[in-house]
Design a protein around this motif. Structure first.
Motif, PDB file in Angstrom:
ATOM      1  N   ASN A  37      58.811 101.696 129.697  1.00  0.00           N
ATOM      2  CA  ASN A  37      57.565 100.935 129.503  1.00  0.00           C
ATOM      3  C   ASN A  37      56.338 101.808 129.775  1.00  0.00           C
ATOM      4  O   ASN A  37      55.331 101.728 129.053  1.00  0.00           O
ATOM      5  CB  ASN A  37      57.550  99.722 130.432  1.00  0.00           C
ATOM      6  CG  ASN A  37      58.592  98.691 130.033  1.00  0.00           C
ATOM      7  OD1 ASN A  37      59.076  98.682 128.897  1.00  0.00           O
ATOM      8  ND2 ASN A  37      58.947  97.810 130.966  1.00  0.00           N
ATOM      9  N   ALA A  38      56.424 102.649 130.810  1.00  0.00           N
ATOM     10  CA  ALA A  38      55.292 103.521 131.146  1.00  0.00           C
ATOM     11  C   ALA A  38      55.050 104.549 130.038  1.00  0.00           C
ATOM     12  O   ALA A  38      53.895 104.849 129.687  1.00  0.00           O
ATOM     13  CB  ALA A  38      55.555 104.219 132.475  1.00  0.00           C
ATOM     14  N   ALA A  77      67.171  99.304 136.028  1.00  0.00           N
ATOM     15  CA  ALA A  77      65.792  98.840 136.187  1.00  0.00           C
ATOM     16  C   ALA A  77      64.801  99.995 136.164  1.00  0.00           C
ATOM     17  O   ALA A  77      63.716  99.903 135.561  1.00  0.00           O
ATOM     18  CB  ALA A  77      65.672  98.053 137.496  1.00  0.00           C
ATOM     19  N   THR A  78      65.160 101.120 136.808  1.00  0.00           N
ATOM     20  CA  THR A  78      64.271 102.295 136.814  1.00  0.00           C
ATOM     21  C   THR A  78      64.069 102.833 135.409  1.00  0.00           C
ATOM     22  O   THR A  78      62.943 103.184 135.012  1.00  0.00           O
ATOM     23  CB  THR A  78      64.852 103.387 137.720  1.00  0.00           C
ATOM     24  OG1 THR A  78      64.963 102.882 139.061  1.00  0.00           O
ATOM     25  CG2 THR A  78      63.959 104.618 137.727  1.00  0.00           C
ATOM     26  N   ASP A  79      65.137 102.927 134.648  1.00  0.00           N
ATOM     27  CA  ASP A  79      65.022 103.422 133.273  1.00  0.00           C
ATOM     28  C   ASP A  79      64.120 102.527 132.431  1.00  0.00           C
ATOM     29  O   ASP A  79      63.356 103.022 131.583  1.00  0.00           O
ATOM     30  CB  ASP A  79      66.408 103.501 132.629  1.00  0.00           C
ATOM     31  CG  ASP A  79      67.226 104.681 133.148  1.00  0.00           C
ATOM     32  OD1 ASP A  79      66.642 105.561 133.813  1.00  0.00           O
ATOM     33  OD2 ASP A  79      68.446 104.716 132.894  1.00  0.00           O
ATOM     34  N   ARG A  80      64.171 101.238 132.646  1.00  0.00           N
ATOM     35  CA  ARG A  80      63.317 100.332 131.863  1.00  0.00           C
ATOM     36  C   ARG A  80      61.854 100.474 132.272  1.00  0.00           C
ATOM     37  O   ARG A  80      60.955 100.425 131.424  1.00  0.00           O
ATOM     38  CB  ARG A  80      63.795  98.879 132.023  1.00  0.00           C
ATOM     39  CG  ARG A  80      65.171  98.610 131.420  1.00  0.00           C
ATOM     40  CD  ARG A  80      65.272  99.199 130.016  1.00  0.00           C
ATOM     41  NE  ARG A  80      66.576  99.080 129.408  1.00  0.00           N
ATOM     42  CZ  ARG A  80      67.539  99.990 129.450  1.00  0.00           C
ATOM     43  NH1 ARG A  80      67.376 101.110 130.142  1.00  0.00           N
ATOM     44  NH2 ARG A  80      68.659  99.811 128.807  1.00  0.00           N
ATOM     45  N   ARG A  81      61.571 100.643 133.544  1.00  0.00           N
ATOM     46  CA  ARG A  81      60.181 100.861 133.982  1.00  0.00           C
ATOM     47  C   ARG A  81      59.645 102.171 133.415  1.00  0.00           C
ATOM     48  O   ARG A  81      58.490 102.247 132.970  1.00  0.00           O
ATOM     49  CB  ARG A  81      60.106 100.871 135.519  1.00  0.00           C
ATOM     50  CG  ARG A  81      60.310  99.511 136.160  1.00  0.00           C
ATOM     51  CD  ARG A  81      59.868  99.531 137.617  1.00  0.00           C
ATOM     52  NE  ARG A  81      60.667 100.456 138.417  1.00  0.00           N
ATOM     53  CZ  ARG A  81      61.788 100.140 139.055  1.00  0.00           C
ATOM     54  NH1 ARG A  81      62.249  98.893 138.981  1.00  0.00           N
ATOM     55  NH2 ARG A  81      62.441 101.030 139.777  1.00  0.00           N
ATOM     56  N   LYS A  82      60.477 103.208 133.421  1.00  0.00           N
ATOM     57  CA  LYS A  82      60.066 104.497 132.860  1.00  0.00           C
ATOM     58  C   LYS A  82      59.764 104.351 131.370  1.00  0.00           C
ATOM     59  O   LYS A  82      58.751 104.887 130.877  1.00  0.00           O
ATOM     60  CB  LYS A  82      61.165 105.535 133.086  1.00  0.00           C
ATOM     61  CG  LYS A  82      60.866 106.889 132.452  1.00  0.00           C
ATOM     62  CD  LYS A  82      61.838 107.981 132.906  1.00  0.00           C
ATOM     63  CE  LYS A  82      63.274 107.615 132.771  1.00  0.00           C
ATOM     64  NZ  LYS A  82      64.181 108.763 133.091  1.00  0.00           N
ATOM     65  N   GLU A 109      70.195  99.278 139.831  1.00  0.00           N
ATOM     66  CA  GLU A 109      68.962  99.976 140.220  1.00  0.00           C
ATOM     67  C   GLU A 109      68.566 101.005 139.167  1.00  0.00           C
ATOM     68  O   GLU A 109      67.397 101.101 138.785  1.00  0.00           O
ATOM     69  CB  GLU A 109      69.161 100.643 141.580  1.00  0.00           C
ATOM     70  CG  GLU A 109      67.911 101.368 142.081  1.00  0.00           C
ATOM     71  CD  GLU A 109      68.122 101.993 143.453  1.00  0.00           C
ATOM     72  OE1 GLU A 109      67.220 102.711 143.907  1.00  0.00           O
ATOM     73  OE2 GLU A 109      69.201 101.755 144.046  1.00  0.00           O
TER      74      GLU A 109
END
Length: 368
Positions: free
Chosen positions: A327-328, A320-325, A317
């Protein structure tokens, strides 16, 4: 050193497990005529191979080996040993199966075999590979030896290549000295720290992990990978406790402490200390960015730094959160830099250079 307990989980080869016998065990096929009863004149027509297959004693095997050698026929046991050991054979191995040292040395000379170590030969047509170097070092050191350190890590499949020098552990009383390509370490190993794999003794995975982490320049990264794939932290701690006071145990203890505290928060503290010591200004800790929080940010320069702790701490989890951050941040025009705990402890100068290169002139950077 007392004979170590046979490890419970061994890899079987050629119908025999090393747990049953640490030296090479050969069981040749019977002849087409089948087994011949032992004893008396009924053995006269038997070969060395039949004598072994039907349980002949060592003296009988030796007699047949001498007869086979006298007839200029190579003893079949040598071919089997060479096949199983990547072309290697030790004089003591051949002798244990009834082939005299003179017979082996004659065959080596006639066939152009290479002597890798005293009484250890590599047959013609075989290359000196990493496997050959490690196995040859163990064969030379003897059956009481234990391959350890990075060479053991290679044997366990934890490293892609073997080191140039193979470390072997022997009892303090052993009369064997280091030689080119082999470094002898004298100590007593606990039974739990020794395991047999593919016909040789090597240090078990926990001790191998600790000693390799201390020996390698990127030891913390190696330890991190091992914790993800091969071993658990409590097992490493037990191995470390069994070997307190041994060479490298203090350094191994420091690595274990770092591994236990290797979460992202610990890595962030390392980065903050690095920035302060280098007098880098303009950064903000835990900078809010939409639904996310940036570990360290330079808002005026739009530079974000994400710090990763030891990988074995990271769950799916959080990953995945670090990768979304990330990308943003990139989509919003920020420059994103990522560093690991291992970067901060092993390559601090490179980390600072990358941060300074990413900052704009509007940020005051001492020494830029």
């Amino acid at each position: 050193m007392a004979t170590p307990r046979r490890p419970g989980r061994m890899i079987a080869t050629c119908g025999a497990s090393i747990a049953q016998q640490p030296r090479t065990v050969i069981t040749p096929r019977r002849s087409q005529q089948g087994a011949v009863a032992t004893g008396g004149g009924r053995n006269r027509g038997r070969s060395q191979q039949e004598a072994i297959a039907t349980g002949g004693d060592r003296k009988q095997v030796a007699r047949f080996a001498a007869r086979d050698a006298g007839g200029r026929q190579p003893a079949p046991v040598l071919d089997e040993l060479l096949r199983r050991q990547a072309g290697l054979v030790a004089v003591r191995q051949a002798q244990a199966h009834g082939v005299s040292p003179r017979t082996l040395q004659r065959r080596a000379a006639e066939a152009g075999w290479e002597r890798l170590h005293p009484a250890v030969y590599l047959a013609a047509g075989h290359r000196v590979t990493d496997e050959v170097r490690v196995r040859a070092a163990w064969l030379w050191a003897g059956e009481e030896a234990t391959v350890c350190g990075p060479a053991a890590a290679y044997w366990h499949g934890m490293l892609p290549t073997a080191p140039d020098v193979v470390d072997v552990t022997l009892a303090k009383s052993a009369g064997v000295r280091s030689r080119p390509g082999v470094r002898v370490r004298r100590r007593a190993l606990d039974h739990a720290d020794r395991v047999g794999i593919h016909d040789i003794w090597v240090s078990a995975v926990p001790l191998t992990t600790l000693e390799t982490a201390v020996a390698l320049p990127d030891g913390s990264a190696f330890l991190d990978r091992a914790l993800q794939r091969h071993v658990r932290l409590p097992t490493l701690r037990r191995a470390h406790s069994r070997n307190l006071g041994m060479r490298g145990s203090a350094a191994a203890g420091r690595l274990l402490t770092a591994a236990a505290d290797g979460a992202g928060s610990a890595a962030e503290r390392l980065l903050v200390r690095l920035l302060r010591d280098a007098a880098v200004e303009g950064w903000v800790l835990a900078h809010p960015f939409g639904p996310f929080v940036v570990d360290v940010a330079f808002p005026a320069a739009r530079v974000a730094i994400e710090v990763d702790g030891w990988a074995w701490h990271v769950d799916v989890e959080r990953f995945a959160t670090d990768r979304r951050k990330g990308n943003a941040l990139v989509a919003a025009g920020w420059t994103l830099l990522r560093f690991t705990w291992h970067d901060l402890t092993g390559a601090a100068d490179r980390v600072l250079a990358e941060i300074r290169a990413a900052l704009t002139p509007t940020i005051a950077v001492s020494g830029a």
